[in-house]
Design a protein around this motif. Structure first.
Motif, PDB file in Angstrom:
ATOM      1  N   HIS A  47      25.122  93.333  54.742  1.00  0.00           N
ATOM      2  CA  HIS A  47      25.091  94.233  53.221  1.00  0.00           C
ATOM      3  C   HIS A  47      26.417  94.049  52.857  1.00  0.00           C
ATOM      4  N   ARG A  48      27.413  93.348  53.468  1.00  0.00           N
ATOM      5  CA  ARG A  48      28.226  93.075  52.247  1.00  0.00           C
ATOM      6  C   ARG A  48      27.651  92.185  51.624  1.00  0.00           C
ATOM      7  N   ALA A  49      26.970  91.308  51.488  1.00  0.00           N
ATOM      8  CA  ALA A  49      26.953  90.606  51.035  1.00  0.00           C
ATOM      9  C   ALA A  49      25.543  91.516  49.265  1.00  0.00           C
ATOM     10  N   ARG A  50      24.806  92.177  50.279  1.00  0.00           N
ATOM     11  CA  ARG A  50      24.198  93.119  48.883  1.00  0.00           C
ATOM     12  C   ARG A  50      25.257  93.707  48.043  1.00  0.00           C
ATOM     13  N   LEU A  51      26.550  94.314  49.264  1.00  0.00           N
ATOM     14  CA  LEU A  51      28.073  94.911  47.794  1.00  0.00           C
ATOM     15  C   LEU A  51      27.917  93.637  46.645  1.00  0.00           C
ATOM     16  N   VAL A  52      28.587  92.572  47.216  1.00  0.00           N
ATOM     17  CA  VAL A  52      28.775  91.120  46.111  1.00  0.00           C
ATOM     18  C   VAL A  52      27.563  91.674  45.105  1.00  0.00           C
ATOM     19  N   GLU A  53      26.640  91.365  45.065  1.00  0.00           N
ATOM     20  CA  GLU A  53      25.551  91.158  44.280  1.00  0.00           C
ATOM     21  C   GLU A  53      25.764  92.528  43.162  1.00  0.00           C
ATOM     22  N   ARG A  54      25.321  93.254  43.363  1.00  0.00           N
ATOM     23  CA  ARG A  54      25.825  94.848  42.828  1.00  0.00           C
ATOM     24  C   ARG A  54      26.753  94.365  42.068  1.00  0.00           C
ATOM     25  N   SER A  55      28.584  94.085  42.996  1.00  0.00           N
ATOM     26  CA  SER A  55      29.342  93.862  42.202  1.00  0.00           C
ATOM     27  C   SER A  55      29.416  92.451  40.723  1.00  0.00           C
ATOM     28  N   VAL A  56      28.628  91.555  41.779  1.00  0.00           N
ATOM     29  CA  VAL A  56      28.676  90.728  39.568  1.00  0.00           C
ATOM     30  C   VAL A  56      27.075  90.499  39.499  1.00  0.00           C
ATOM     31  N   ALA A  57      26.675  91.627  38.846  1.00  0.00           N
ATOM     32  CA  ALA A  57      25.364  91.518  38.207  1.00  0.00           C
ATOM     33  C   ALA A  57      25.635  91.510  36.870  1.00  0.00           C
ATOM     34  N   ASN A  58      24.759  91.153  36.727  1.00  0.00           N
ATOM     35  CA  ASN A  58      25.623  90.062  35.352  1.00  0.00           C
ATOM     36  C   ASN A  58      26.260  89.327  34.369  1.00  0.00           C
ATOM     37  N   LEU A  59      26.652  88.514  35.859  1.00  0.00           N
ATOM     38  CA  LEU A  59      27.578  87.790  35.675  1.00  0.00           C
ATOM     39  C   LEU A  59      27.156  85.923  36.607  1.00  0.00           C
ATOM     40  N   PRO A  60      27.455  85.475  35.599  1.00  0.00           N
ATOM     41  CA  PRO A  60      27.466  83.870  36.624  1.00  0.00           C
ATOM     42  C   PRO A  60      27.926  83.252  38.125  1.00  0.00           C
TER      43      PRO A  60
END
Length: 493
Positions: A334-347
């Motif tokens: 669930h925290r990995a999904r939070l990371v994905e949202r935080s880094v959207a459109n970044l490399p």
């Protein structure tokens, strides 16, 4: 005996926005209160919201910063009522240990022998009596009504305890209950400044035994923390963000903006991914990794403990400017999904996996990264301003499994970085066992060549209070940040 007031400045009782009597605030008549889900609407919604949040933290091990916003939304509270509920919730949780000592003295019994619903209501009431300008009759009456709703048989008991507490002000209670400063300064500071004694002792050791500075830290630890925003480099200029929110630039991080008030969720730059909420100290330690010199290639970066994604977002913005790519690892799905949202459109590529698997998983090749950040799981003693319940929830017994994990993660980071690359080890705790001891032990046990980089050189020039190096400890009372620790290590072979 040293007067406890010598170790803490006088702080006038907090006032609600709008001044005395504004809205349904501290001049309210104190009627109302209900049990959670009791089936009737609350006549005193702010106190009810505070009670439900406090009860959830103790009953369910919930975090106030997560449950209170939901409670406020469910009860449709805003404005002064929401502000009052927030003050009551965080203030009561922050002061729990000291309030318990006072309640026990007033009740003539240990708080552990008081029914939990009544106990939480008494804590809420005692906080109003001792720390706010709520009139005594309103605090007493509203608390008795609340206890009558959540623990009916204890209403008379609650009335007697509240009246006993109301007969003595806070300074007099502390003078009566606090151990003598000369005989036991740690226990004295613990009661007066609302921290467990073992945490006071840990802070004092990290500050070289300076009890006067420890007291200043404890005072600052009890202040509501400001909201810091991070302007992501290359996506928004910090001055533009400051203008957008009506805030001020940070004191040290070139990307920090101090939010003057309001809900961060209302900031357009956050919704668009151009900025995020992040303590200035976290910005500084993440930026330090990028400021370190590396030999040769500099395109493969690793965030080994990335959740919930603040540092990964900042590293991703740096990486986009430099043509690098970040691998972000987080063991909890669930925290990995939070990371994905935080880094959207970044490399940034996110993997839900155990960061200790360096070399055993092709996604984390040994020696495959130029820069590695280890923001290790820790006790979180450096962010007690933001998690008021954590100071009473943490125990010294939490340290052995955490420090073992920290050493394992740092060892994995040293395997992951190539020779000539740099590892930044970070914790949001000043406890020396989690900082100096962990770094020293991990470096000693590694069969790889490791040199310390002076972390002071990786922070903005002119920052005060950074010590003698090579590691750095930030402090709320020195820097206005969470108590972040930073060590930088270069792999040499």
């Amino acid at each position: 005996m040293t007067d406890h007031r010598a170790s803490r400045p006088h702080n006038p009782a907090p006032r609600r926005p709008g001044g005395p009597g504004a809205g349904r605030g501290q001049d309210r008549d104190g009627r109302g209160g209900r049990a959670p889900r009791a089936g009737r609407p609350p006549s005193d919604p702010a106190r009810q919201a505070a009670y439900e949040a406090i009860a959830a933290t103790h009953r369910d091990d919930a975090y106030a910063n997560l449950v209170l916003p939901q409670i406020l939304r469910d009860m449709r509270l805003g404005g002064r009522d929401a502000a009052f509920a927030t003050e009551l919730t965080y203030g009561t949780l922050r002061a729990t240990g000291t309030l318990d000592a006072i309640i026990a003295a007033a009740a003539g019994r240990e708080v552990a022998r008081i029914d939990p619903p009544a106990r939480d209501a008494l804590r809420l009431g005692a906080y109003q009596l001792l720390h706010t300008r709520v009139p005594a009759h309103a605090a007493v009456n509203s608390t008795v009504d609340l206890v009558r709703a959540v623990a009916p048989g204890a209403a008379g008991f609650a009335n007697a305890v509240m009246r006993e507490i109301a007969g003595t002000d806070l300074d007099a209670w502390l003078t009566r209950l606090a151990p003598d400063y000369e005989a036991d300064p740690v226990a004295h500071l613990a009661l007066v400044h609302q921290h467990p004694a073992w945490i006071v002792r840990a802070f004092s050791e990290a500050l070289g035994g300076d009890l006067a500075e420890t007291a200043r830290l404890l005072v600052e630890d009890n202040q509501p923390p400001p909201v810091h925003l991070c302007a992501r480099p290359g996506l928004i200029d910090p001055a533009e963000l400051a203008d957008e929110v009506g805030g001020a630039p940070g004191a040290f991080s070139p990307y920090a903006v101090y939010l003057p008030g309001g809900a961060p969720g209302d900031v357009l730059a956050l919704a668009e991914g151009r900025a995020h909420v992040q303590d200035e100290g976290s910005q500084l330690v993440a930026s330090a990794l990028v400021a370190a010199e590396v030999e040769g290639e500099d395109s493969r970066w690793l965030d080994l403990c990335a959740g919930p994604g603040g540092k990964a977002g900042l590293l991703g913005a740096f990486a986009a400017q430099r043509g690098a790519r970040v691998t972000a690892v987080e063991v909890a799905e669930h925290r990995a999904r939070l990371v994905e949202r935080s880094v959207a459109n970044l490399p940034v590529t996110v993997h839900a996996m155990d960061g200790r698997l360096v070399g055993d998983d092709p996604r984390l090749p040994a020696g495959g990264f130029d820069r590695v950040l280890v923001d290790a799981p820790c006790t979180g003693l450096g962010s007690l301003r933001r998690r008021p319940e954590a100071r009473w929830r943490r125990r010294p017994s939490d340290l052995p499994p955490l420090t073992r994990l920290q050493r394992e993660l740092l060892g994995a980071a040293l395997r992951a970085v190539r020779p000539g690359g740099v590892v930044a080890y970070v914790t949001c705790s000043p406890h020396t066992v989690e900082t100096q001891v962990t770094v020293t032990e991990a470096a000693r046990r590694s069969d790889l060549g490791v040199d310390f980089v002076d972390a002071r050189t990786l922070l903005p020039a002119g920052m005060p209070g950074l010590g003698s190096g090579p590691t750095v400890q930030l402090w709320p009372h020195r820097h206005g940040t969470d108590a972040m620790f930073l060590a930088a290590l270069r792999r040499t072979s």
